[in-house]
Scaffold this motif. Sequence first.
Motif: not given
Length: 167
Positions: A6, A19-20, A22-24, A26-28, A165
């Motif tokens: 990835n 995509w990875d 954005v996920k990271r 959102a979790k921060n 990002y």
Amino acid sequence: QLASGNTVVDDKHKHAHPWDAVKRLAKNQLFMCLVVGMGTFILIIGGAATVQQPMLRFGPWKMSQTEAASLMGISAVPSVIGSVIGGMVLDKFGGSAGRRGLFRCCRHLFMMGAICTPLIVASYFVYNTWGYAAMSVVTMMAFLTVMAPSSAAILTSVDKDIRTYAM
């Protein structure tokens, strides 16, 4: 460039897959709090700018379209100066590196929001044209000192491979 899982790899840089990333992000939790804070800041500035033009024309100041637009343009110049001052203040008090720097950035953001938001509201109750202009210019300059610390806080709060990002 070669794709390795990835992560996109070239000779100098590693970047997470979008995509990875954005996920990271959102979790921060800290990053998300900063984004909500900056969103609020942008809404306050946008709201003030949207309301300012009609208030100057039809409120107690009764300015012409040209005068109102000129005053808004004049208040934009100190805003740029405020952004530069924000970076200088951040550097003077130790910069943004590490957790302490991140704390300094967030403290500056909170203080400027707490000081300048009531000043923006109060400026609408100053019925002297020059008094309003002076208060507006000073408030916008002070308020926009948050630009450098907010960018530094966002960049400090995320991993290096997803900073592109985050901004």
